[in-house]
Design an enzyme around this catalytic site. Structure first.
Site, PDB file in Angstrom:
ATOM      1  CB  CYS A 115     -18.462 -12.437  27.863  1.00  0.00           C
ATOM      2  SG  CYS A 115     -18.036 -12.033  26.180  1.00  0.00           S
ATOM      3  CG  HIS A 264     -14.929 -13.122  29.873  1.00  0.00           C
ATOM      4  ND1 HIS A 264     -14.847 -14.221  29.050  1.00  0.00           N
ATOM      5  CD2 HIS A 264     -15.146 -12.050  29.059  1.00  0.00           C
ATOM      6  CE1 HIS A 264     -15.018 -13.830  27.790  1.00  0.00           C
ATOM      7  NE2 HIS A 264     -15.198 -12.516  27.781  1.00  0.00           N
ATOM      8  CG  ASN A 294     -13.483 -13.374  24.340  1.00  0.00           C
ATOM      9  OD1 ASN A 294     -14.207 -14.235  24.825  1.00  0.00           O
ATOM     10  ND2 ASN A 294     -13.774 -12.086  24.378  1.00  0.00           N
TER      11      ASN A 294
HETATM   12  O1  UT7 Z   1     -15.504 -10.535  25.671  1.00  0.00           O
HETATM   13  C1  UT7 Z   1     -16.468  -9.538  25.717  1.00  0.00           C
HETATM   14  C2  UT7 Z   1     -15.915  -8.254  26.099  1.00  0.00           C
HETATM   15  N1  UT7 Z   1     -14.942  -7.819  25.145  1.00  0.00           N
HETATM   16  C3  UT7 Z   1     -13.968  -7.033  25.526  1.00  0.00           C
HETATM   17  O2  UT7 Z   1     -13.869  -6.741  26.686  1.00  0.00           O
HETATM   18  C4  UT7 Z   1     -13.047  -6.498  24.480  1.00  0.00           C
HETATM   19  C5  UT7 Z   1     -12.712  -5.073  24.780  1.00  0.00           C
HETATM   20  N2  UT7 Z   1     -11.945  -4.383  23.755  1.00  0.00           N
HETATM   21  C6  UT7 Z   1     -10.692  -4.769  23.401  1.00  0.00           C
HETATM   22  O3  UT7 Z   1     -10.195  -5.771  23.866  1.00  0.00           O
HETATM   23  C7  UT7 Z   1      -9.918  -3.855  22.477  1.00  0.00           C
HETATM   24  O4  UT7 Z   1     -10.660  -2.687  22.268  1.00  0.00           O
HETATM   25  C8  UT7 Z   1      -9.572  -4.518  21.104  1.00  0.00           C
HETATM   26  C9  UT7 Z   1      -8.532  -5.602  21.309  1.00  0.00           C
HETATM   27  C10 UT7 Z   1     -10.820  -5.082  20.473  1.00  0.00           C
HETATM   28  C11 UT7 Z   1      -8.985  -3.464  20.172  1.00  0.00           C
HETATM   29  O5  UT7 Z   1      -7.846  -2.873  20.753  1.00  0.00           O
HETATM   30  P1  UT7 Z   1      -7.732  -1.278  20.849  1.00  0.00           P
HETATM   31  O6  UT7 Z   1      -6.438  -1.031  21.474  1.00  0.00           O
HETATM   32  O7  UT7 Z   1      -8.948  -0.759  21.540  1.00  0.00           O
HETATM   33  O8  UT7 Z   1      -7.686  -0.859  19.324  1.00  0.00           O
HETATM   34  P2  UT7 Z   1      -8.694   0.080  18.490  1.00  0.00           P
HETATM   35  O9  UT7 Z   1      -9.987  -0.619  18.245  1.00  0.00           O
HETATM   36  O10 UT7 Z   1      -8.718   1.440  19.122  1.00  0.00           O
HETATM   37  O11 UT7 Z   1      -7.924   0.184  17.119  1.00  0.00           O
HETATM   38  C12 UT7 Z   1      -6.630   0.820  17.002  1.00  0.00           C
HETATM   39  C13 UT7 Z   1      -6.130   0.668  15.591  1.00  0.00           C
HETATM   40  C14 UT7 Z   1      -7.155   1.066  14.528  1.00  0.00           C
HETATM   41  O12 UT7 Z   1      -6.447   1.686  13.479  1.00  0.00           O
HETATM   42  P3  UT7 Z   1      -6.394   3.305  13.363  1.00  0.00           P
HETATM   43  O13 UT7 Z   1      -7.834   3.739  13.219  1.00  0.00           O
HETATM   44  O14 UT7 Z   1      -5.761   3.785  14.633  1.00  0.00           O
HETATM   45  O15 UT7 Z   1      -5.574   3.519  12.139  1.00  0.00           O
HETATM   46  C15 UT7 Z   1      -7.692  -0.253  14.045  1.00  0.00           C
HETATM   47  O16 UT7 Z   1      -8.158  -0.193  12.717  1.00  0.00           O
HETATM   48  O17 UT7 Z   1      -5.813  -0.708  15.320  1.00  0.00           O
HETATM   49  C16 UT7 Z   1      -6.481  -1.125  14.125  1.00  0.00           C
HETATM   50  N3  UT7 Z   1      -6.792  -2.551  14.242  1.00  0.00           N
HETATM   51  C17 UT7 Z   1      -5.945  -3.533  13.922  1.00  0.00           C
HETATM   52  N4  UT7 Z   1      -4.673  -3.495  13.429  1.00  0.00           N
HETATM   53  C18 UT7 Z   1      -4.060  -4.676  13.210  1.00  0.00           C
HETATM   54  C19 UT7 Z   1      -7.938  -3.118  14.717  1.00  0.00           C
HETATM   55  N5  UT7 Z   1      -7.825  -4.455  14.693  1.00  0.00           N
HETATM   56  C20 UT7 Z   1      -6.588  -4.736  14.194  1.00  0.00           C
HETATM   57  C21 UT7 Z   1      -5.906  -5.939  13.940  1.00  0.00           C
HETATM   58  N6  UT7 Z   1      -4.639  -5.869  13.446  1.00  0.00           N
HETATM   59  N7  UT7 Z   1      -6.433  -7.144  14.194  1.00  0.00           N
END
Ligand code: UT7
Length: 337
Positions: A115, A264, A294
């Protein structure tokens, strides 16, 4: 010592729009979840069977940038190509662009900083121009993610985020030292290399493609992108703020001097967090993750080009680019447009 200045910008986005609703047919996800957590409404994925690759998309963006710069391809002294999704394991796509443009034997360098790749590439180009070694450098960021994503529920934490596309810039010698790139700051922290990664195929772990085929393990996810999302998010917001402040301080500038911040496009929530923390208005921060997702190394040049095309960047503006991603790597570029 010279300065370097962007004199031409271009993008290429495949026309195949992938909506969140389409993804919810492939995996257990919802438009509401994706929009709420990331801000993404849709992204571009190259059509299966299309001729688009990382190098050809980069080439198309480059041609636009060259034309807008008003230079000839033979005026280009050096090529820098940033990507994490090269057409070939080796060589990198820089030489493919060189061949396609019909530029004889100038150097072509490939940057592997995910990135932050475009910022690393700009910084390297800036140093070459500052010393007088080169006059015009073609800098490209291009990614084709869609072929390598796990499009099942297993991969939903990653695959809904990433999009395909390319952006390019011509960086050129600037004799006026108050214009162009004023500073670049680059960082990395290899301790967190495995928090956002594709582990295989790899020479290091001696697990090459033939091994993966031989094992034929349906549960093997080592060749799909892995991201510890919440951990990456927490680090991103801290590093974004640090490196923007570092860039401003090096130029005796403050937050109030930013005319346009191009972060980014990792997650709209990250951009909004930075905007709020710095007290910037909507006119001072540009986001287009809503449309493209992204696009990793392509995200900053795509956003910069679009902001410029929309007339949001004007002569004399202080423009700040900032990125954070896999490595971890992060950086900022401060420019006087
Ligand atoms: O570009 C390089 C740098 N990248 C970044 O900066 C990305 C940084 N991270 C993020 O943007 C976020 O962490 C994500 C968008 C990837 C994820 O969002 P989050 O709010 O951190 O969600 P999480 O990973 O804590 O997941 C929460 C819940 C989980 O379910 P449980 O365990 O709470 O039941 C996941 O399994 O959301 C679930 N989940 C989804 N649900 C529906 C994960 N992906 C999805 C999805 N649709 N696509």
């Amino acid at each position: 010592m010279y300065n370097s200045r962007i004199i031409g910008l271009g993008t290429y986005l495949p026309d195949n729009v992938i909506t969140n609703d389409y993804l919810s047919k492939l995996m257990d996800t919802k438009d509401a979840w994706i929009q709420e957590r990331t801000g993404i409404k849709e992204r571009r994925w190259v059509k299966p069977g299309s001729d688009d690759t990382t190098s050809t998309m980069g080439l198309k963006a480059a041609k636009v940038a060259i034309e807008r710069a008003g230079i000839d391809k033979d005026d280009i002294d050096f090529i820098i190509f940033a990507t994490l999704s090269p057409d070939y394991y080796f060589p990198g796509p820089g030489v493919q662009v060189q061949k396609a443009l019909g530029i004889k034997t100038v150097g072509a360098l490939d940057v592997r900083n995910q990135c932050t790749g475009f910022l690393y590439a700009l910084s390297v180009a800036d140093q070459f121009i500052k010393t007088g070694m080169y006059k015009n450098i073609l800098v490209i960021g291009s990614e084709l993610h869609s072929h390598g994503l796990d499009k099942t529920t297993r991969g939903r934490g990653v695959s809904v985020i990433f999009g395909d596309g390319a952006g390019a810039a011509i960086l050129s010698r600037e004799e006026d030292n108050s214009r162009g790139i004023l500073s670049t700051h680059l960082h990395s922290e290899g301790e967190h290399a495995e928090e956002l990664t594709v582990l295989a195929p790899s020479m290091g772990a001696m697990r090459w493609v033939t091994d993966i085929i031989k094992e034929n393990d349906p549960d093997d996810t080592s060749y799909m992108p892995y991201m510890n999302g919440p951990f990456v998010f927490k680090n991103a917001v801290v590093r974004f703020s640090e490196v923007i402040k570092e860039g401003l301080k090096a130029n005796d500038l403050g937050i109030k001097d930013i005319d346009m911040l191009i972060p980014h496009q990792a997650n709209l929530r990250i951009s909004q967090f930075i905007q709020k923390k710095f007290g910037l208005s909507d006119d001072q921060v540009f986001n287009n993750i809503q449309k493209y997702g992204n696009t990793t190394a392509a995200s900053v040049p795509i956003a910069l080009t679009e902001a410029w095309e929309l007339g949001k960047i004007k002569e004399g503006d202080t423009v700040v680019l900032a990125a954070f991603g896999s490595g971890f790597t992060w950086g900022s570029v401060v420019m006087k447009w």
